[in-house]
Write an enzyme that holds these catalytic residues in place. Structure first.
Site, mmCIF file in Angstrom:
data_model
loop_
_atom_site.group_PDB
_atom_site.id
_atom_site.type_symbol
_atom_site.label_atom_id
_atom_site.label_comp_id
_atom_site.label_asym_id
_atom_site.label_seq_id
_atom_site.Cartn_x
_atom_site.Cartn_y
_atom_site.Cartn_z
ATOM 1 N N TYR A 192 41.579 72.023 45.492
ATOM 2 C CA TYR A 192 42.228 71.116 45.847
ATOM 3 C C TYR A 192 41.675 70.053 46.932
ATOM 4 O O TYR A 192 40.940 70.657 47.620
ATOM 5 C CB TYR A 192 43.677 71.481 45.927
ATOM 6 C CG TYR A 192 43.850 72.219 47.375
ATOM 7 C CD1 TYR A 192 44.106 71.332 48.640
ATOM 8 C CD2 TYR A 192 43.797 73.400 47.508
ATOM 9 C CE1 TYR A 192 44.224 72.205 49.784
ATOM 10 C CE2 TYR A 192 43.939 74.060 48.626
ATOM 11 C CZ TYR A 192 44.096 73.579 49.886
ATOM 12 O OH TYR A 192 44.309 74.315 51.076
ATOM 13 N N LYS B 280 26.568 36.079 30.643
ATOM 14 C CA LYS B 280 27.130 34.897 29.903
ATOM 15 C C LYS B 280 26.095 34.633 28.531
ATOM 16 O O LYS B 280 26.574 34.345 27.329
ATOM 17 C CB LYS B 280 26.942 33.715 30.856
ATOM 18 C CG LYS B 280 27.737 32.290 30.260
ATOM 19 C CD LYS B 280 27.204 30.981 31.063
ATOM 20 C CE LYS B 280 27.819 31.062 32.507
ATOM 21 N NZ LYS B 280 27.449 30.341 33.602
ATOM 22 N N MET C 182 26.299 30.096 41.229
ATOM 23 C CA MET C 182 24.908 29.363 40.971
ATOM 24 C C MET C 182 25.150 28.119 40.041
ATOM 25 O O MET C 182 26.480 27.744 39.452
ATOM 26 C CB MET C 182 24.204 30.366 40.191
ATOM 27 C CG MET C 182 23.462 31.368 41.325
ATOM 28 S SD MET C 182 22.691 32.448 40.334
ATOM 29 C CE MET C 182 23.882 33.342 39.443
ATOM 30 N N GLY D 298 30.529 30.695 39.975
ATOM 31 C CA GLY D 298 30.568 29.395 40.334
ATOM 32 C C GLY D 298 29.768 29.514 41.773
ATOM 33 O O GLY D 298 29.359 28.468 42.395
ATOM 34 N N ARG E 260 22.758 26.427 32.081
ATOM 35 C CA ARG E 260 23.594 27.149 32.669
ATOM 36 C C ARG E 260 23.074 28.264 33.223
ATOM 37 O O ARG E 260 22.342 29.190 32.540
ATOM 38 C CB ARG E 260 24.804 27.581 31.608
ATOM 39 C CG ARG E 260 25.341 26.547 30.805
ATOM 40 C CD ARG E 260 26.203 27.018 29.877
ATOM 41 N NE ARG E 260 27.481 27.557 30.115
ATOM 42 C CZ ARG E 260 28.287 28.065 29.434
ATOM 43 N NH1 ARG E 260 28.218 28.233 28.196
ATOM 44 N NH2 ARG E 260 29.499 28.493 29.972
ATOM 45 N N CYS F 259 40.820 69.669 53.743
ATOM 46 C CA CYS F 259 41.984 69.104 54.582
ATOM 47 C C CYS F 259 41.377 67.829 55.619
ATOM 48 O O CYS F 259 42.097 67.327 56.364
ATOM 49 C CB CYS F 259 42.964 69.976 55.203
ATOM 50 S SG CYS F 259 41.892 70.733 56.508
ATOM 51 N N ARG G 245 34.286 36.644 29.081
ATOM 52 C CA ARG G 245 33.713 37.742 29.923
ATOM 53 C C ARG G 245 35.036 38.585 30.168
ATOM 54 O O ARG G 245 36.308 38.109 30.252
ATOM 55 C CB ARG G 245 33.062 37.411 31.311
ATOM 56 C CG ARG G 245 34.032 36.504 32.099
ATOM 57 C CD ARG G 245 33.558 35.957 33.453
ATOM 58 N NE ARG G 245 34.256 34.717 33.877
ATOM 59 C CZ ARG G 245 33.840 33.859 34.555
ATOM 60 N NH1 ARG G 245 32.396 33.719 34.635
ATOM 61 N NH2 ARG G 245 34.685 32.901 34.936
ATOM 62 N N HIS H 234 41.724 58.507 66.886
ATOM 63 C CA HIS H 234 43.342 59.095 66.611
ATOM 64 C C HIS H 234 44.031 57.815 66.033
ATOM 65 O O HIS H 234 44.997 57.995 65.223
ATOM 66 C CB HIS H 234 43.639 59.000 68.290
ATOM 67 C CG HIS H 234 45.466 59.327 68.108
ATOM 68 N ND1 HIS H 234 46.076 58.476 68.353
ATOM 69 C CD2 HIS H 234 45.743 60.637 67.959
ATOM 70 C CE1 HIS H 234 47.329 58.852 68.385
ATOM 71 N NE2 HIS H 234 47.142 60.395 68.169
ATOM 72 N N SER I 62 39.989 76.396 53.935
ATOM 73 C CA SER I 62 40.572 74.935 53.758
ATOM 74 C C SER I 62 39.158 74.597 54.719
ATOM 75 O O SER I 62 39.200 74.708 55.648
ATOM 76 C CB SER I 62 41.592 74.646 54.456
ATOM 77 O OG SER I 62 42.017 73.309 54.333
HETATM 78 P P1 ADP Z 1 30.151 29.010 35.538
HETATM 79 O O1 ADP Z 1 29.372 29.924 35.519
HETATM 80 O O2 ADP Z 1 30.150 28.645 37.064
HETATM 81 O O3 ADP Z 1 31.587 28.930 35.083
HETATM 82 P P2 ADP Z 1 29.200 27.470 33.253
HETATM 83 O O4 ADP Z 1 27.768 27.709 32.942
HETATM 84 O O5 ADP Z 1 30.267 28.382 32.691
HETATM 85 O O6 ADP Z 1 29.417 27.671 35.023
HETATM 86 O O7 ADP Z 1 29.391 25.870 33.144
HETATM 87 C C1 ADP Z 1 30.287 25.287 33.784
HETATM 88 C C2 ADP Z 1 31.336 24.268 32.995
HETATM 89 O O8 ADP Z 1 30.658 23.781 32.141
HETATM 90 C C3 ADP Z 1 32.237 25.385 32.193
HETATM 91 O O9 ADP Z 1 33.560 24.727 32.206
HETATM 92 C C4 ADP Z 1 31.665 25.307 30.886
HETATM 93 O O10 ADP Z 1 32.385 25.609 29.931
HETATM 94 C C5 ADP Z 1 31.063 24.109 30.670
HETATM 95 N N1 ADP Z 1 30.013 23.988 29.882
HETATM 96 C C6 ADP Z 1 28.853 24.447 29.961
HETATM 97 N N2 ADP Z 1 28.141 24.437 28.835
HETATM 98 C C7 ADP Z 1 28.658 23.767 27.939
HETATM 99 C C8 ADP Z 1 28.442 22.847 26.701
HETATM 100 N N3 ADP Z 1 27.306 23.204 26.127
HETATM 101 N N4 ADP Z 1 29.157 22.114 26.299
HETATM 102 C C9 ADP Z 1 30.480 21.879 27.005
HETATM 103 N N5 ADP Z 1 30.663 22.200 28.029
HETATM 104 C C10 ADP Z 1 29.784 23.359 28.806
HETATM 105 MG MG MG Z 2 31.686 29.510 33.239
HETATM 106 MG MG MG Z 3 28.831 26.639 37.978
#
Ligand code: ADP
Ligand code: MG
Ligand code: MG
Length: 917
Positions: A894, A41, A122, A120, A111, A874, A355, A471, A807
């Site tokens: 092969y 990220k 963390m 999702g 984040r 084989c 990503r 088997h 073989s």
């Molecule tokens: P995940 O890794 O679980 O996708 P994110 O870190 O991407 O978590 O964030 C969760 C949500 O919050 C996402 O929908 C993301 O777009 C939103 N988000 C994160 N940072 C910002 C920000 N600075 N402004 C607006 N929305 C944000």
């Molecule tokens: Mg995200």
């Molecule tokens: Mg998250």
């Protein structure tokens, strides 16, 4: 060059202690290559910033810092505080705002983000920087009280839940109460006044759960949040995910602190997720969902039903146009399908994440092929974009992933696919039920060749015992049929016609489902989805073929299998096992007649060899005349059956080489082991049941794997291989007559010494010469050997004086090199792998360091004697990607694998070329 230098410089800086990297206003201190240090990220936010994509500014704290933090016992390493403060100041300057300033407040998100995407798993905190004063300030400035209270209540919820360990359910309940009281369904229908009450409720919940007041100082909020993100690296669900996905060797998560943008300021705002191509089908189309007047994870969390991206075109045409332009731009830049997050604040678009998108197997192949067509990537790159596992999945029906499963037991994922059917415990019952139109799953403690018919009739196979090359597993894979093997918790009771798992009992006729890719045994019926092989599938494999240097053959015993394999792209047969030709239908009877006469026939042969006296020889011939007639007569009866089988196979494989292995298993396998069947045999062959039983006992071996089998049978009973050699060549000449090209390769199994091979080969060639003479025709053929006994590999230079090809039979080679049989290793091998004694089950993936050394040595020694000696594999390993990579590296010509693995092998062989360049 310049790039390399820059990378070195950043690495050095990291060592010198730089922990925080800023991005904003078109400039960034990091780039997409720094995923290991800044997480996917963070690295991509930096990259996008430099590309001029509208990304809210911010900074990323490195994964190294996470590792240091956790090592220091959850403490900030020295210097971090200052570095963060400096970057906060920089961010304040970039935004023209300040932490805690009611007039121009800086609000941020905190984040998580590791080097590998863990969707999702963390934590993320949004709207950080809010407090009572700031909220009042926002209301005053924007006049939008609803918005101010909405972000405040979200922040208290997230901060409380994610950072301080409050129960999210408590907040949920309070929000629910407010909605009921207001008589509305959705949170965006609550008024400012109503939300204000929610905020007060939330604060009270916070105080009750945490024990202190909700903190008003943004710097305190930030510190706690950063700690929480670092801590979430070790959260159970994150650990579980890494285990499941085999993610190892990462430092930890990075923390991204980023200025907030708001999708919830009104109806000219929104937030969404989009893919540059359809991640499910691979189709080139914009794909995504969004919500108006919403924030963050509202879309993913399913708070309201999101809208299809198409609507955005009408709702906000300008933002839509800008978004699609950015999608195209980013995909071009990253040269891969992108999964993006966006937010629209008062009609202005921001990108918050990009990503490489996760996709189905079908989409992976379609994407790879399309992107080559579009000249976005080179074929070599495309070939690396699809994993062999994805290819595997495509070839088998699979369960609808949207339906919940009641998994009652787990066994080995022996053969992929998904099967739903009624449980039966007997092969004959399986056949009978299948004939009656039922779909059945054959459940056995273990299977044996006698069960073949039932296995063929069943849609899936479940065994209580046995490994990945048992088997049941081998046969099921050959049939492309789903199989879960060695599910030890499944306790089968044949008498009661039921099995139990703990307290659950499943009776004959009950429905279960099997998931062969994960080894799941599921109660009841799970709906399946049939695989659809798109046109891209063929194109993709052609791309692989252009790159690979290894030949791909198949293991096939029937014309049907041969044809199927050929359709999948097999370039010949690497192994036809002839024992099936002794089993099927009526032919088992002459085989059994032969076996009954075997002892006397052998006595005759040894007697004749031992004497030079003609009189004595004549006496012997007289004494054993009956046995000789019975033995050789039985073989004569078998000859036309075998010839017919070979005709079918040679026709199906016309123009391609076919390796036929002469009889391999010990004779006792052809005798019935159960009393009832022995009685049947006695009746049929008009002898006493006792005689049958005696023969079964006489043939009993303590260790059949190391017993009287393979070429050892041919040394004792040359007539067997002679019959087979005759059947092969008569069939070959017959097919040749029809104008088709036949390339027979006769393979002698279980050679340990060159002398063995010389003796057996001489007989085989002698018989072939006879056939040529009789038919007044001839054709080229080869006689080679399997290398499956370690001694054969160690003396391969000698063996190659006789063998025209090698073989490697790596199933037996593995058993004999490791010193355990695959049928018994199940008892301890799992534990061995768990403790890391062996990294993987050596029957699944070739043990490259040990068994592989024998293969490598065999190839080298063999080619020393016979330049350019054709070498193949084989064993079951011939269809396993890491083993195929090994085969490529040691210079085999092969690999040969079951028909359904041919496409996987084509891919793996191409990947081996690219990987080892
Ligand atoms: P995940 O890794 O679980 O996708 P994110 O870190 O991407 O978590 O964030 C969760 C949500 O919050 C996402 O929908 C993301 O777009 C939103 N988000 C994160 N940072 C910002 C920000 N600075 N402004 C607006 N929305 C944000
Ligand atoms: Mg995200
Ligand atoms: Mg998250």
């Amino acid at each position: 060059m310049a790039k390399k230098k820059a990378a070195k410089k950043t690495a050095a800086k990291a060592k010198a202690g730089k922990r925080v990297y800023f991005f904003g206003n078109g400039k960034a201190e990091a780039n997409a290559k720094m995923k290991a240090l800044l997480g996917g990220k963070g690295a991509n936010l930096a990259e996008m910033t430099s590309l001029g994509v509208p990304v809210p500014p911010g900074f990323t704290i490195s994964t190294q810092t996470c590792s240091d933090f956790n090592q220091l016992g959850k403490k900030w390493p020295r210097g971090l505080k200052e570095e963060v403060a400096k970057n906060v100041a920089k961010l304040e300057k970039a935004m023209g705002a300040k932490f805690g300033d009611p007039k121009k407040p800086l609000l941020v998100s905190v984040r998580s983000g590791a080097a590998v995407s863990m969707p999702g798993m963390m934590d993320t905190v949004l709207n950080l920087g809010l407090n009572d004063a700031v909220v009042a300030g926002i209301i005053e400035k924007t006049g939008n009280a609803r918005f101010a209270y909405d972000i405040y209540r979200r922040f208290i919820d997230m901060f409380g839940d994610v950072v301080m360990g409050c129960h999210h359910a408590h907040f949920e309940a309070a929000l629910h109460k407010a909605k009921v009281k207001a008589g509305v369904e959705n949170d965006n229908e609550l008024t400012a006044e109503q939300l204000k009450v929610v905020v007060e409720d939330y604060k009270a919940i916070y105080k009750k759960d945490v024990g202190t007041m909700f903190p008003q100082d943004p710097m305190v909020q930030l510190t706690h949040s950063v700690n929480a993100v670092f801590g979430s690296w070790d959260a159970p669900r994150a650990i579980k995910y890494r285990q499941m996905e085999n993610i190892t060797g990462l430092l930890g998560t990075a923390v991204n602190v980023q200025a907030m943008v708001f999708g919830n300021m009104g109806d000219d705002c929104g937030t969404g997720v989009c893919f540059t191509r359809n991640p499910s089908t691979g189709k080139k189309e914009f794909y995504g969902e969004y919500l108006i007047n919403a924030q963050g994870e509202d879309v993913v969390a399913g708070i309201r039903t999101p809208l299809d991206l198409k609507h955005l075109k009408k709702d906000m045409p300008k933002a839509y146009k800008q978004l699609t332009a950015l999608m195209t731009k980013l995909e071009k830049h990253y040269k891969d399908m992108q999964d993006m997050e966006f937010t629209i604040q008062e009609k202005v678009l921001y990108i918050l994440q990009t990503r490489n998108g996760k996709r189905t197997a079908e989409a992976a192949i379609t994407n790879a092929v399309d992107m080559v067509k579009e000249k976005m990537i080179k074929p070599a790159e495309a070939v690396m974009r699809v994993t062999p596992e994805q290819m595997d999945r495509l070839l088998h029906p699979h369960f609808d992933s949207k339906v919940a499963r009641n998994v009652i037991a787990t066994g080995l994922p022996a053969s992929p696919g998904a099967a739903v059917g009624q449980v039966v415990f007997d092969a004959d019952v399986a056949e009978a039920w299948a004939k009656a139109g039922k779909t059945v799953i054959l459940v056995r403690i273990e299977t044996s060749p006698e069960d073949i018919g039932g296995m063929d009739a069943a849609v899936g196979i479940l065994t209580q015992r046995g490994g990945m090359t048992s088997h049941a597993a081998v046969v099921a894979r050959g049939m492309g049929k789903c199989c879960v093997a060695g599910a030890g918790d499944v306790v089968i009771n044949y008498k009661k016609k039921s099995f139990t798992v703990g307290k659950t009992t499943v009776k004959e006729g009950d429905f279960i489902s099997l998931e062969g890719t994960e080894g799941q045994v599921i109660l009841g019926k799970v709906p399946t989805v049939e695989p659809k092989l798109s046109g891209s599938f063929g194109l993709f494999l052609k791309m692989c073929d252009k790159i690979r240097t290894l030949g791909i053959r198949t293991n096939a015993d029937t014309p049907g299998d041969s044809k199927r394999a050929r359709d999948f792209g097999a370039e010949g047969i690497g192994l036809t096992r002839t024992e099936h030709m002794f089993f099927e239908g009526e032919r088992i009877w002459p085989v059994r007649e032969m076996i009954l006469a075997a002892d006397d026939y052998a006595a005759l042969l040894t007697g004749l060899a031992d004497t030079e006296c003609k009189k004595e020889a004549a006496a012997l011939n007289k004494q054993y005349a009956g046995a000789k007639k019975q033995f050789e007569g039985a073989l004569k009866k078998l000859l036309p059956y075998q010839r017919k089988d070979f005709v079918g196979i040679f026709k199906a494989m016309a123009g391609l080489p076919v390796t036929v292995r002469l009889l391999d298993p010990p004779l006792h396998e052809f005798l019935p082991q159960e009393v009832a069947n022995q009685k049947e045999m006695a009746k049929r062959l008009k002898i006493t049941p006792k005689k049958v039983q005696e023969q079964v006992e006489a043939l009993h071996e303590f260790n059949p794997m190391l017993g009287h089998r393979g070429c050892r049978l041919a040394v004792t009973y040359p007539a067997i291989y002679r019959m087979q050699a005759r059947a092969i060549m008569e069939a070959a000449l017959q097919v040749k007559k029809t104008g088709k090209k036949v390339l027979p390769e006769i393979m002698i199994p279980l050679i340990g010494s060159v002398k063995e091979l010389a003796i057996v080969k001489a007989d085989v060639i002698d018989e072939i010469q006879k056939v040529f003479k009789e038919k007044k025709s001839k054709m080229p053929y080869m006689v080679g050997t399997m290398i499956e006994i370690p001694r054969a590999a160690l003396t391969a230079d000698e063996v190659a004086t006789e063998a025209e090809f090698f073989s490697f039979g790596t199933n037996d080679l593995t058993q004999m090199a490791m010193g355990f049989s695959r049928d018994d290793a199940g008892k301890f091998l799992g534990e061995y792998v768990k403790q890391g004694i062996y990294a993987v089950d050596p029957f699944q993936a070739l043990d490259q360091t040990g068994v592989g050394k024998l293969v490598e040595m065999g190839v080298k020694l063999g080619r020393k004697t016979r330049k350019g000696l054709k070498c193949g594999i084989c064993g079951e390993h011939g269809g396993e990607p890491s083993s195929i990579d090994f085969c490529h590296r040691v210079g085999l010509n092969y690999v040969s694998c079951s028909p359904f693995r041919v496409p996987i092998a084509r891919l793996a062989a191409a990947q081996a070329v690219i990987r080892n360049k």
